[in-house]
Design a protein around this motif. Structure first.
Motif, PDB file in Angstrom:
ATOM      1  N   ARG A   1      12.759  36.700 101.238  1.00  0.00           N
ATOM      2  CA  ARG A   1      11.451  37.374 101.135  1.00  0.00           C
ATOM      3  C   ARG A   1      10.839  37.549 102.522  1.00  0.00           C
ATOM      4  NH1 ARG A   1      10.863  33.843  96.723  1.00  0.00           N
ATOM      5  NH2 ARG A   1       9.407  32.495  97.884  1.00  0.00           N
ATOM      6  N   ASN A   2      11.006  36.526 103.368  1.00  0.00           N
ATOM      7  CA  ASN A   2      10.505  36.651 104.737  1.00  0.00           C
ATOM      8  C   ASN A   2      11.176  37.808 105.473  1.00  0.00           C
ATOM      9  OD1 ASN A   2       8.760  34.531 104.469  1.00  0.00           O
ATOM     10  ND2 ASN A   2       9.935  33.101 105.720  1.00  0.00           N
ATOM     11  N   LYS A   3      12.456  37.960 105.236  1.00  0.00           N
ATOM     12  CA  LYS A   3      13.193  39.042 105.889  1.00  0.00           C
ATOM     13  C   LYS A   3      12.603  40.395 105.509  1.00  0.00           C
ATOM     14  CE  LYS A   3      17.804  40.975 106.514  1.00  0.00           C
ATOM     15  NZ  LYS A   3      17.398  42.355 106.274  1.00  0.00           N
ATOM     16  N   GLU A   4      12.242  40.535 104.262  1.00  0.00           N
ATOM     17  CA  GLU A   4      11.619  41.790 103.828  1.00  0.00           C
ATOM     18  C   GLU A   4      10.303  42.031 104.564  1.00  0.00           C
ATOM     19  OE1 GLU A   4      11.179  41.486  99.637  1.00  0.00           O
ATOM     20  OE2 GLU A   4      13.337  41.515  99.219  1.00  0.00           O
ATOM     21  N   ALA A   5       9.560  40.953 104.792  1.00  0.00           N
ATOM     22  CA  ALA A   5       8.284  41.080 105.506  1.00  0.00           C
ATOM     23  C   ALA A   5       8.523  41.480 106.962  1.00  0.00           C
ATOM     24  CB  ALA A   5       7.520  39.760 105.443  1.00  0.00           C
ATOM     25  N   PHE A   6       9.529  40.869 107.597  1.00  0.00           N
ATOM     26  CA  PHE A   6       9.827  41.216 108.977  1.00  0.00           C
ATOM     27  C   PHE A   6      10.269  42.672 109.080  1.00  0.00           C
ATOM     28  CE2 PHE A   6      11.092  36.539 109.568  1.00  0.00           C
ATOM     29  CZ  PHE A   6       9.780  36.191 109.847  1.00  0.00           C
ATOM     30  N   ASP A   7      11.097  43.093 108.142  1.00  0.00           N
ATOM     31  CA  ASP A   7      11.558  44.481 108.159  1.00  0.00           C
ATOM     32  C   ASP A   7      10.385  45.443 108.011  1.00  0.00           C
ATOM     33  OD1 ASP A   7      14.145  43.681 108.486  1.00  0.00           O
ATOM     34  OD2 ASP A   7      14.701  43.886 106.374  1.00  0.00           O
ATOM     35  N   SER A   8       9.415  45.063 107.207  1.00  0.00           N
ATOM     36  CA  SER A   8       8.266  45.953 107.013  1.00  0.00           C
ATOM     37  C   SER A   8       7.427  46.063 108.284  1.00  0.00           C
ATOM     38  CB  SER A   8       7.399  45.461 105.850  1.00  0.00           C
ATOM     39  OG  SER A   8       6.745  44.245 106.184  1.00  0.00           O
ATOM     40  N   LEU A   9       7.328  44.982 109.049  1.00  0.00           N
ATOM     41  CA  LEU A   9       6.574  45.027 110.306  1.00  0.00           C
ATOM     42  C   LEU A   9       7.173  46.046 111.271  1.00  0.00           C
ATOM     43  CD1 LEU A   9       5.898  41.268 111.196  1.00  0.00           C
ATOM     44  CD2 LEU A   9       4.201  42.988 110.594  1.00  0.00           C
ATOM     45  N   ARG A  10       8.473  46.137 111.276  1.00  0.00           N
ATOM     46  CA  ARG A  10       9.144  46.989 112.251  1.00  0.00           C
ATOM     47  C   ARG A  10       9.021  48.472 111.936  1.00  0.00           C
ATOM     48  NH1 ARG A  10      13.417  42.769 111.294  1.00  0.00           N
ATOM     49  NH2 ARG A  10      12.685  41.061 112.622  1.00  0.00           N
ATOM     50  N   LYS A  11       8.427  48.792 110.826  1.00  0.00           N
ATOM     51  CA  LYS A  11       8.196  50.198 110.483  1.00  0.00           C
ATOM     52  C   LYS A  11       6.972  50.752 111.199  1.00  0.00           C
ATOM     53  CE  LYS A  11      10.290  49.753 105.876  1.00  0.00           C
ATOM     54  NZ  LYS A  11      10.042  49.815 104.416  1.00  0.00           N
ATOM     55  N   TYR A  12       6.202  49.847 111.806  1.00  0.00           N
ATOM     56  CA  TYR A  12       4.972  50.253 112.494  1.00  0.00           C
ATOM     57  C   TYR A  12       5.190  50.198 114.000  1.00  0.00           C
ATOM     58  CZ  TYR A  12       2.829  49.529 107.924  1.00  0.00           C
ATOM     59  OH  TYR A  12       2.515  49.596 106.589  1.00  0.00           O
ATOM     60  N   THR A  13       4.685  51.205 114.695  1.00  0.00           N
ATOM     61  CA  THR A  13       4.823  51.266 116.147  1.00  0.00           C
ATOM     62  C   THR A  13       3.655  50.569 116.825  1.00  0.00           C
ATOM     63  OG1 THR A  13       5.982  53.383 116.004  1.00  0.00           O
ATOM     64  CG2 THR A  13       5.018  52.806 118.141  1.00  0.00           C
ATOM     65  N   LEU A  14       3.964  49.770 117.842  1.00  0.00           N
ATOM     66  CA  LEU A  14       2.938  49.104 118.634  1.00  0.00           C
ATOM     67  C   LEU A  14       2.914  49.709 120.031  1.00  0.00           C
ATOM     68  CD1 LEU A  14       3.597  45.381 117.634  1.00  0.00           C
ATOM     69  CD2 LEU A  14       1.561  46.707 117.092  1.00  0.00           C
ATOM     70  N   ASP A  15       1.760  50.179 120.468  1.00  0.00           N
ATOM     71  CA  ASP A  15       1.624  50.713 121.815  1.00  0.00           C
ATOM     72  C   ASP A  15       1.746  49.588 122.839  1.00  0.00           C
ATOM     73  OD1 ASP A  15       1.227  53.261 120.811  1.00  0.00           O
ATOM     74  OD2 ASP A  15      -0.964  53.066 120.798  1.00  0.00           O
ATOM     75  N   ASN A  16       2.136  49.945 124.062  1.00  0.00           N
ATOM     76  CA  ASN A  16       2.332  48.944 125.110  1.00  0.00           C
ATOM     77  C   ASN A  16       1.070  48.167 125.442  1.00  0.00           C
ATOM     78  OD1 ASN A  16       5.038  49.579 125.434  1.00  0.00           O
ATOM     79  ND2 ASN A  16       4.670  51.061 127.045  1.00  0.00           N
ATOM     80  N   ASP A  17      -0.100  48.784 125.254  1.00  0.00           N
ATOM     81  CA  ASP A  17      -1.331  48.121 125.664  1.00  0.00           C
ATOM     82  C   ASP A  17      -1.956  47.263 124.569  1.00  0.00           C
ATOM     83  OD1 ASP A  17      -2.083  50.188 124.054  1.00  0.00           O
ATOM     84  OD2 ASP A  17      -3.666  50.958 125.371  1.00  0.00           O
ATOM     85  N   ILE A  18      -1.244  47.055 123.465  1.00  0.00           N
ATOM     86  CA  ILE A  18      -1.740  46.177 122.408  1.00  0.00           C
ATOM     87  C   ILE A  18      -1.453  44.726 122.784  1.00  0.00           C
ATOM     88  CG2 ILE A  18      -1.597  45.520 119.985  1.00  0.00           C
ATOM     89  CD1 ILE A  18      -2.871  48.221 120.423  1.00  0.00           C
ATOM     90  N   ILE A  19      -2.526  43.950 122.976  1.00  0.00           N
ATOM     91  CA  ILE A  19      -2.402  42.544 123.327  1.00  0.00           C
ATOM     92  C   ILE A  19      -2.462  41.705 122.053  1.00  0.00           C
ATOM     93  CG2 ILE A  19      -3.536  40.636 124.568  1.00  0.00           C
ATOM     94  CD1 ILE A  19      -4.557  42.697 126.562  1.00  0.00           C
ATOM     95  N   PRO A  20      -1.658  40.662 121.936  1.00  0.00           N
ATOM     96  CA  PRO A  20      -1.703  39.836 120.726  1.00  0.00           C
ATOM     97  C   PRO A  20      -3.095  39.244 120.493  1.00  0.00           C
ATOM     98  CG  PRO A  20       0.201  39.276 122.060  1.00  0.00           C
ATOM     99  CD  PRO A  20      -0.639  40.190 122.890  1.00  0.00           C
ATOM    100  N   ALA A  21      -3.434  39.050 119.230  1.00  0.00           N
ATOM    101  CA  ALA A  21      -4.725  38.437 118.892  1.00  0.00           C
ATOM    102  C   ALA A  21      -4.779  36.982 119.360  1.00  0.00           C
ATOM    103  CB  ALA A  21      -4.958  38.517 117.384  1.00  0.00           C
ATOM    104  N   VAL A  22      -3.630  36.399 119.622  1.00  0.00           N
ATOM    105  CA  VAL A  22      -3.544  35.050 120.172  1.00  0.00           C
ATOM    106  C   VAL A  22      -3.696  35.162 121.692  1.00  0.00           C
ATOM    107  CG1 VAL A  22      -2.086  33.022 120.445  1.00  0.00           C
ATOM    108  CG2 VAL A  22      -2.013  34.330 118.318  1.00  0.00           C
TER     109      VAL A  22
END
Length: 558
Positions: free
Chosen positions: A62-83
């Motif tokens: 199930r975790n793998k499915e969640a990780f795969d879903s994250l990779r469908k979204y593009t992150l711009d270079n200037d996005i800094i982690p919330a951490v």
């Protein structure tokens, strides 16, 4: 810095193990077995019973499915982690600052009889020539562009000469000066930047083959600030491939003092070009030594500001919680001038701060409380030791009392590159998954390419634990620094470099002469958080008493 909440501290082995298994697969659709789960435990020192692996397995899928879903979204270079990293120790208040001075520009600076001597003039000297119209911005810009073109085949320090933009801006600045509009001490002064910094209409290659033709249609905040102040960008200088070392996609940047050596890096181009007088000053970046190291190797002065002092908007990220941008020049005064322009809060970079800032060049440096790493200096076995000891003697002759001090002990230093490698792995995740990383020039065990591949095997829990130890280090460093304004350290050969990059403390590396092999040496001054003023003051005082900052390599004054 990441300050763990109860929730984050309880990150489960389940998600960690999923990352280890799934990200090592060449395709996000690859299946894994219970046997794979059992084998992967060896990497992180666990040994769950078979019955627990049986219960884990569906969860991991199930975790793998969640990780795969994250990779469908593009992150711009200037996005800094919330951490986000915060270098402040508990109950720490930054030192009060008085702001920056009105920079003094001498009136009586003559044009040199030998024009090539201009290459090694200070910023105030060049500013005097410009302001008093003894040379035009256009002439000075053409002079440095010609030097870049002449010596780059030898030094391999330049990726792009921004000639068209530079000449256009120089003409504009000359017209402004003729109309009585003088922007300040950087008016008409050429400079270069490490090619991690985006400049609109020009390539930003990050020194790496996969990005050789990359063009980012924006301009980094630090470049915009320098341009507004009247600086003229003439070159995008070599960054070692993805901020690693001095090797890039077209070769190895050379040390102008000895071209059989690399310039070290990854601000190799900035160090080499500034040292050889191809630019009056430059900007570099540091995550774990990339301003300090080339400043030392190439015999120049390099200021690494406190983490968050200078905007990184439009600058490639290697480690969001460790990257800093700073000036590399011939002297502490030149660094202070450039720093005064680029520092400050930037709404485009949420990591920047607005704590008081400044520099008092006429303050009595004898009022500073100064410690020195006596044992580290005594243990130094490098060729720079003799110059280290002479530098200490100079400080004492200047009337400074030196107090012996030691850096924090009992900290797991060897584990801290987990932070850098994990954050780099996140930024370059798409490149690794697309196997573009295979195109990078260096593919050795210690190469950036290999580092990015292995980053996918760093457990999330270990990354957070490393950051918890980092907080311990911050507090231990504060216990020491609270009694001093400055600590004098060898530039290399001890723990200073890794400690101060992790804690975010500012440092300045200043030249101390040449060793017996005629290679430059340096010493490092460590300051308190948000107190660049003190290290700049002492560095300037030292350079006022010595001539090491005025030395330059032979063969570059033709």
């Amino acid at each position: 810095m990441y300050r763990p909440t109860k929730k984050s501290a309880l990150l489960s082995f389940f998600s960690l193990l999923t990352i280890l298994l799934i990200t090592s697969c060449s395709s996000s659709k690859s299946e894994f077995s219970k046997k794979d789960v059992k084998s992967s435990q060896k990497l992180i020192g666990l040994d769950f019973d078979k019955k627990y692996i049986d219960t884990l397995y569906p969860y991991l899928k199930r975790n793998k499915e969640a990780f795969d879903s994250l990779r469908k979204y593009t992150l711009d270079n200037d996005i800094i982690p919330a951490v986000r990293f915060d270098p402040l120790p508990l109950n720490f208040t930054p030192k009060a600052q008085t702001g920056f001075p009105e920079w003094e520009i001498p009136d009586n600076v003559p044009l040199p009889s030998k024009k090539s001597d201009l290459a090694f003039y200070s910023i105030p000297q060049l500013a005097s020539l410009i302001k008093n119209q003894k040379i035009s911005s256009l002439e000075l810009t053409e002079f440095f562009i010609a030097r870049l073109k002449k010596y780059n085949p030898i030094l391999e320090c330049t990726i792009t000469v921004t000639e068209e933009m530079a000449l256009e801006q120089a003409k504009l600045l000359d017209a402004e000066l003729a109309a009585g509009n003088y922007r300040g001490i950087l008016h008409g002064i050429p400079y270069g930047v490490k090619d991690l910094m985006a400049v609109k209409s020009y390539k930003t290659t990050w020194g790496a083959e996969p990005y050789r033709n990359q063009q980012i249609e924006m301009t980094a905040t630090v470049v915009e600030k320098l341009q507004t102040a009247g600086g003229i960008l003439v070159a995008k200088l070599v960054s070692g491939s993805l901020a690693r070392g001095d090797v890039w996609f077209d070769g190895k940047t050379k040390n102008p003092w000895d071209t059989t050596q690399g310039a070290t890096g990854s601000s190799a181009g900035s160090g080499s070009a500034t040292s050889a007088g191809l630019v009056p000053f430059s900007l570099g970046t540091e995550t774990l030594g990339s301003i300090t190291s080339p400043s030392n190797r190439n015999g120049i002065t390099g200021l690494r500001p406190t983490y968050g002092r200078v905007s990184r908007h439009g600058v490639m990220s290697l480690s969001w919680s460790m990257d800093k941008v700073g000036p590399m020049a011939r002297s502490a005064e030149d660094c202070a001038i450039v720093y005064s322009i680029i520092t400050g809060k930037d709404p485009k970079d949420g990591m920047t701060t607005d704590y008081p800032d400044g520099f008092e060049p006429k303050k009595d440096y004898k009022s500073l409380r100064i410690g020195y790493l006596k044992k580290d200096i005594e243990k130094d076995t490098s060729l720079s030791k003799g110059n280290l000891e002479k530098a200490l003697k100079t400080f004492q002759e200047m009337g400074i009392t030196l107090t012996e001090v030691e850096l924090p002990k009992d900290v797991p230093y060897n584990s801290f590159d987990i932070i850098l490698r994990a954050e780099a792995g996140a930024f370059f995740d798409d490149m690794v998954r697309a196997e573009e990383v295979d195109k990078m020039v260096e593919q050795t065990q210690r190469s950036r390419a290999n580092s990015l591949r292995q980053s996918r095997f760093i457990p999330a829990v270990e990354y957070i634990q490393a950051n918890r130890h980092r907080q311990v280090l911050i507090e231990k460093m504060q216990v020491i620094m609270k009694d001093f304004d400055i600590i004098i350290s060898p530039t290399f050969g001890n723990r200073q470099l890794i400690i101060t990059n992790l804690t975010g403390h500012p440092v300045i590396a200043i030249p101390t002469g040449l060793d017996k092999e005629k290679h430059p040496t340096s010493i490092t001054l460590v300051g308190n958080l948000y107190d660049e003023a003190s290290i700049l003051l002492l560095a300037k005082a030292f350079q006022d008493q010595t001539e090491f900052d005025e030395m330059h390599p032979e063969g570059y004054t033709d």
